[in-house]
Design a protein around this motif. Sequence first.
Motif, short mmCIF file in Angstrom:
data_model
loop_
_atom_site.label_atom_id
_atom_site.label_comp_id
_atom_site.label_asym_id
_atom_site.label_seq_id
_atom_site.Cartn_x
_atom_site.Cartn_y
_atom_site.Cartn_z
N THR A 1 0.76 -1.14 -0.21
CA THR A 1 0.02 0.16 0.00
C THR A 1 0.70 1.37 0.04
N GLY A 2 2.18 1.06 0.51
CA GLY A 2 2.94 2.36 0.52
C GLY A 2 2.40 3.23 1.74
N GLU A 3 1.56 2.71 2.56
CA GLU A 3 0.89 3.65 3.61
C GLU A 3 1.38 2.99 5.07
N ALA A 4 1.17 3.92 5.79
CA ALA A 4 1.49 3.45 7.38
C ALA A 4 0.38 2.18 7.52
N THR A 5 0.72 1.20 8.37
CA THR A 5 -0.12 0.05 8.73
C THR A 5 -0.07 -0.19 10.17
N ALA A 6 -1.23 -0.68 10.67
CA ALA A 6 -1.31 -1.26 11.90
C ALA A 6 -1.64 -2.66 11.93
N LEU A 7 -1.00 -3.52 12.88
CA LEU A 7 -1.64 -4.80 12.91
C LEU A 7 -1.48 -5.29 14.40
N GLU A 8 -2.54 -5.93 14.89
CA GLU A 8 -2.49 -6.48 16.41
C GLU A 8 -2.27 -7.98 16.14
N VAL A 9 -1.45 -8.80 16.68
CA VAL A 9 -0.96 -10.09 16.40
C VAL A 9 -0.70 -10.75 17.91
N THR A 10 -0.84 -12.09 17.92
CA THR A 10 -0.57 -12.75 19.16
C THR A 10 0.76 -13.58 18.84
N LEU A 11 1.90 -13.54 19.57
CA LEU A 11 2.99 -14.10 19.26
C LEU A 11 3.25 -15.45 20.13
N ASP A 12 3.43 -16.64 19.80
CA ASP A 12 3.48 -17.52 20.52
C ASP A 12 4.95 -17.76 20.91
N GLY B 1 3.74 -0.46 11.25
CA GLY B 1 5.18 0.07 10.18
C GLY B 1 4.64 1.26 9.59
N VAL B 2 5.66 1.75 9.12
CA VAL B 2 5.85 3.33 8.42
C VAL B 2 6.78 3.08 7.34
N PRO B 3 6.50 3.37 6.26
CA PRO B 3 7.23 3.19 4.84
C PRO B 3 8.43 4.36 4.99
N GLU B 4 9.61 4.07 4.63
CA GLU B 4 10.71 5.11 4.27
C GLU B 4 10.98 5.02 3.05
N ARG C 1 10.09 6.43 -3.54
CA ARG C 1 9.79 4.87 -3.62
C ARG C 1 9.91 4.33 -2.22
N CYS C 2 9.20 3.54 -1.84
CA CYS C 2 9.50 2.88 -0.30
C CYS C 2 10.62 1.98 -0.57
N THR C 3 11.65 2.14 0.27
CA THR C 3 12.94 1.28 0.25
C THR C 3 13.16 0.48 1.36
N SER C 4 12.57 1.01 2.78
CA SER C 4 12.54 0.40 3.78
C SER C 4 11.52 0.48 4.58
N ILE C 5 11.45 -0.10 5.88
CA ILE C 5 10.04 0.10 6.45
C ILE C 5 10.57 -0.04 8.00
N LEU C 6 10.01 0.95 8.93
CA LEU C 6 10.35 1.16 10.20
C LEU C 6 8.92 0.56 10.98
#
Length: 394
Positions: A99-110, A123-126, A132-137
């Motif tokens: 999407t090239g946009e900031a995204t939020a996700l809630e997950v359960t980590l085992d 996650g925020v695109p850099e 162009r999106c080259t990395s993600i923070l």
Amino acid sequence: AARRLAAGDTTARVGEVGRVAEFAELGATVDAMIDALLARQAQYSALADRSPDAIVRATVRGAVLYENETARRLRHRAGGAAPILGAPWSALVDAVAATGEATALEVTLDLGEAGSRVLDLRGVPERDADGRCTSILIVGRDVTAQRKADEEVAQAQRLESVGRVADALSGKVTRMLDGAEMHAQVLALLIEPTHPAHEEVEALRRTLHDGAAFARDLRATGTAQPVATIDTLLHDALLDVRAALVQRGIDLALEAGDTTSVVRIDRAQFEHVVRSLLAQDSEPPGGRARVITVRSGRGQVPADLRRGFELHDGEYAWLSLHDAGRTIPAALVPRLFEPFVAGGGAARGSSGLGLASCHGIMRRHGGAIAASSDPATGTTFTLWFPTVGAAALA
């Protein structure tokens, strides 16, 4: 310049030396700036490593460019291996990259034997100079405790909804069964133990007692006991009895006292206790005007009373009702809270269980009740309540 220097041109030599010095000074300045940047980078890296949040910088393909200590610990405990992000991190990378946009996700980590943790991943695109999106923070926050608290609140709200229905039904049922049990108990006392019906009446009384206990348990399960200040509870309890007291020639005196202590008790049962202590028929000695004085405060429960009611040490809120127009024979005071004990000044038409029920209510709420009587001054009933924090009112 070289020929002038070779020819011994002093002016040229001095100029060249000056430029060399300038370059050396510039180089030293650049070195200092680099050192400062490296020091600042080390500071930021140290701060990131001490952060309780997981911080990850990754390529759009999921290759790890940087991760702080929290992220490393979480990923490795979840079975992930550097330098490639595994699930659920990769799902967030894919979403941001698509999407090239900031995204939020809630997950359960085992985390295996350590259980599981709920993470809020963002996650925020850099982007590069061309957009162009080259990395993600990625920043991941552990929200396990918050989600558990949210679930507890939701559970409490569900219980409250059920409790309102249970409270309305079980309150009526309890009063009906308590009344029926009382009459069965009176009937059992009137019938000789050798009479054939005595055993049947006693069985009926036990059944009614068990039914009332079940209704009370249902009410306690469905609803938490409300909290309020002693001052508020007393005000509500006296709303409907002031006029009746005046008609009986009783002057009610409220003395300023404890207005801040917060207690946890069923309001209806608190009102029952107060009204039972006020609803007494007796004449003041010596023709004096009858006055009931109500006081409140905080303090330690007397040691003998604390042992009798099995109370914890500490400060309790107390409420006292001093009736100058009521006296009780000294021999009856220790037995005053037993069922059907005569001499307590019970109101006409009462069941004889009023003070006994007050005793039971105070014990069930972790409190105590005591009585003292002096022929010259009257009778005092004192109620002791365990206190709760003022935050419980919020």
